[in-house]
Design a protein around this motif. Structure first.
Motif, PDB file in Angstrom:
ATOM      1  N   ALA A 101       6.377 -12.970  -2.484  1.00 28.24           N
ATOM      2  CA  ALA A 101       5.475 -12.282  -1.549  1.00 28.24           C
ATOM      3  C   ALA A 101       5.860 -10.807  -1.405  1.00 28.24           C
ATOM      4  N   LEU A 102       7.156 -10.517  -1.370  1.00 29.09           N
ATOM      5  CA  LEU A 102       7.605  -9.123  -1.295  1.00 29.09           C
ATOM      6  C   LEU A 102       7.187  -8.355  -2.547  1.00 29.09           C
ATOM      7  N   CYS A 103       7.385  -8.962  -3.711  1.00 28.13           N
ATOM      8  CA  CYS A 103       6.965  -8.314  -4.963  1.00 28.13           C
ATOM      9  C   CYS A 103       5.458  -8.070  -4.970  1.00 28.13           C
ATOM     10  N   LEU A 104       4.701  -9.013  -4.455  1.00 27.87           N
ATOM     11  CA  LEU A 104       3.240  -8.846  -4.398  1.00 27.87           C
ATOM     12  C   LEU A 104       2.857  -7.686  -3.480  1.00 27.87           C
ATOM     13  N   ALA A 105       3.539  -7.571  -2.348  1.00 31.18           N
ATOM     14  CA  ALA A 105       3.269  -6.461  -1.432  1.00 31.18           C
ATOM     15  C   ALA A 105       3.630  -5.119  -2.071  1.00 31.18           C
ATOM     16  N   LEU A 106       4.746  -5.080  -2.772  1.00 34.37           N
ATOM     17  CA  LEU A 106       5.148  -3.843  -3.458  1.00 34.37           C
ATOM     18  C   LEU A 106       4.211  -3.522  -4.609  1.00 34.37           C
ATOM     19  N   LEU A 107       3.729  -4.550  -5.289  1.00 35.97           N
ATOM     20  CA  LEU A 107       2.732  -4.357  -6.350  1.00 35.97           C
ATOM     21  C   LEU A 107       1.462  -3.737  -5.764  1.00 35.97           C
ATOM     22  N   ALA A 108       1.023  -4.248  -4.616  1.00 38.94           N
ATOM     23  CA  ALA A 108      -0.182  -3.706  -3.975  1.00 38.94           C
ATOM     24  C   ALA A 108       0.025  -2.246  -3.566  1.00 38.94           C
ATOM     25  N   ALA A 109       1.206  -1.924  -3.051  1.00 37.95           N
ATOM     26  CA  ALA A 109       1.489  -0.537  -2.670  1.00 37.95           C
ATOM     27  C   ALA A 109       1.485   0.374  -3.895  1.00 37.95           C
ATOM     28  N   ALA A 110       2.076  -0.099  -4.986  1.00 41.23           N
ATOM     29  CA  ALA A 110       2.094   0.700  -6.222  1.00 41.23           C
ATOM     30  C   ALA A 110       0.691   0.848  -6.792  1.00 41.23           C
ATOM     31  N   ALA A 111      -0.118  -0.194  -6.685  1.00 46.34           N
ATOM     32  CA  ALA A 111      -1.507  -0.102  -7.150  1.00 46.34           C
ATOM     33  C   ALA A 111      -2.280   0.917  -6.314  1.00 46.34           C
ATOM     34  N   PHE A 112      -1.996   0.950  -5.020  1.00 50.86           N
ATOM     35  CA  PHE A 112      -2.631   1.933  -4.142  1.00 50.86           C
ATOM     36  C   PHE A 112      -2.255   3.354  -4.558  1.00 50.86           C
ATOM     37  N   VAL A 113      -0.984   3.583  -4.845  1.00 55.90           N
ATOM     38  CA  VAL A 113      -0.538   4.918  -5.276  1.00 55.90           C
ATOM     39  C   VAL A 113      -1.156   5.261  -6.630  1.00 55.90           C
ATOM     40  N   THR A 114      -1.182   4.294  -7.542  1.00 54.17           N
ATOM     41  CA  THR A 114      -1.768   4.541  -8.860  1.00 54.17           C
ATOM     42  C   THR A 114      -3.235   4.933  -8.722  1.00 54.17           C
ATOM     43  N   TRP A 115      -3.997   4.125  -8.001  1.00 54.97           N
ATOM     44  CA  TRP A 115      -5.417   4.411  -7.802  1.00 54.97           C
ATOM     45  C   TRP A 115      -5.608   5.725  -7.053  1.00 54.97           C
ATOM     46  N   GLY A 116      -4.828   5.921  -5.988  1.00 57.94           N
ATOM     47  CA  GLY A 116      -4.982   7.124  -5.168  1.00 57.94           C
ATOM     48  C   GLY A 116      -4.717   8.399  -5.937  1.00 57.94           C
ATOM     49  N   ARG A 117      -3.695   8.376  -6.786  1.00 60.40           N
ATOM     50  CA  ARG A 117      -3.324   9.601  -7.504  1.00 60.40           C
ATOM     51  C   ARG A 117      -4.085   9.795  -8.810  1.00 60.40           C
ATOM     52  N   LEU A 118      -4.665   8.755  -9.339  1.00 68.77           N
ATOM     53  CA  LEU A 118      -5.486   8.915 -10.549  1.00 68.77           C
ATOM     54  C   LEU A 118      -6.948   9.181 -10.228  1.00 68.77           C
ATOM     55  N   ALA A 119      -7.497   8.471  -9.254  1.00 61.29           N
ATOM     56  CA  ALA A 119      -8.940   8.502  -9.028  1.00 61.29           C
ATOM     57  C   ALA A 119      -9.343   9.144  -7.707  1.00 61.29           C
ATOM     58  N   PHE A 120      -8.652   8.792  -6.633  1.00 63.67           N
ATOM     59  CA  PHE A 120      -9.136   9.212  -5.318  1.00 63.67           C
ATOM     60  C   PHE A 120      -8.694  10.617  -4.941  1.00 63.67           C
ATOM     61  N   GLN A 121      -7.405  10.871  -5.016  1.00 60.57           N
ATOM     62  CA  GLN A 121      -6.884  12.186  -4.660  1.00 60.57           C
ATOM     63  C   GLN A 121      -5.763  12.596  -5.610  1.00 60.57           C
ATOM     64  N   PRO A 122      -6.135  12.986  -6.826  1.00 63.65           N
ATOM     65  CA  PRO A 122      -5.099  13.397  -7.786  1.00 63.65           C
ATOM     66  C   PRO A 122      -4.487  14.737  -7.379  1.00 63.65           C
ATOM     67  N   PHE A 123      -3.325  14.998  -7.936  1.00 65.11           N
ATOM     68  CA  PHE A 123      -2.693  16.303  -7.725  1.00 65.11           C
ATOM     69  C   PHE A 123      -3.414  17.322  -8.613  1.00 65.11           C
ATOM     70  N   THR A 124      -4.136  18.211  -7.986  1.00 69.09           N
ATOM     71  CA  THR A 124      -4.826  19.271  -8.724  1.00 69.09           C
ATOM     72  C   THR A 124      -4.553  20.597  -8.054  1.00 69.09           C
ATOM     73  N   ASN A 125      -4.674  21.645  -8.817  1.00 74.53           N
ATOM     74  CA  ASN A 125      -4.460  22.992  -8.267  1.00 74.53           C
ATOM     75  C   ASN A 125      -5.761  23.593  -7.825  1.00 74.53           C
TER      76      ASN A 125
END
Length: 125
Positions: A101-125
């Motif tokens: 369950a802990l690994c699943l929660a950490l997987l979900a958090a990492a998926a959120f960061v992956t999605w957030g930084r690739l699609a939703f709010q990437p680091f751009t100048n």
């Protein structure tokens, strides 16, 4: 949303650093006393996992903080997803369902960061 992504990535990095340092610097006998899966794993494998986690901690924060290849943040988060899938498989084999369950929660958090930084709010100048 940017602040939330930073916080989640920072929390993941802190956990990865702690977990990795534990695997790298604690003697195998102490690790064996605290968890079952390390008893059947070689010291080299455990140390390698630890170094991967330490590198993940750096990759989740430093590229964006230093503005050097910030695209590495979501790439590292995607790599963390793979590590958590491996962790879920391993802990399932040993019946350690709280750790699954802990690994699943950490997987979900990492998926959120992956999605957030690739699609939703990437680091751009």
């Amino acid at each position: 949303m940017n602040l939330t992504l930073w916080i989640v990535a920072g929390l993941l990095a802190g956990l990865a650093l702690f977990s990795g340092a534990t695997k790298v610097f604690l003697p195998k006998s102490k690790l064996d006393a605290s968890t079952d899966w390390t008893k059947n794993a070689s010291t080299g494998f455990i140390r390698t996992l630890g170094w991967l986690e330490i590198l993940a901690a750096a990759g989740l924060t430093l590229p964006a903080a230093l503005d050097i290849a910030p695209v590495m943040v979501p790439v590292t988060a995607a790599g963390w997803i793979l590590l958590m899938i491996g962790g879920m498989i391993t802990h399932t084999r040993y019946g350690q369902y709280k750790n699954v369950a802990l690994c699943l929660a950490l997987l979900a958090a990492a998926a959120f960061v992956t999605w957030g930084r690739l699609a939703f709010q990437p680091f751009t100048n």
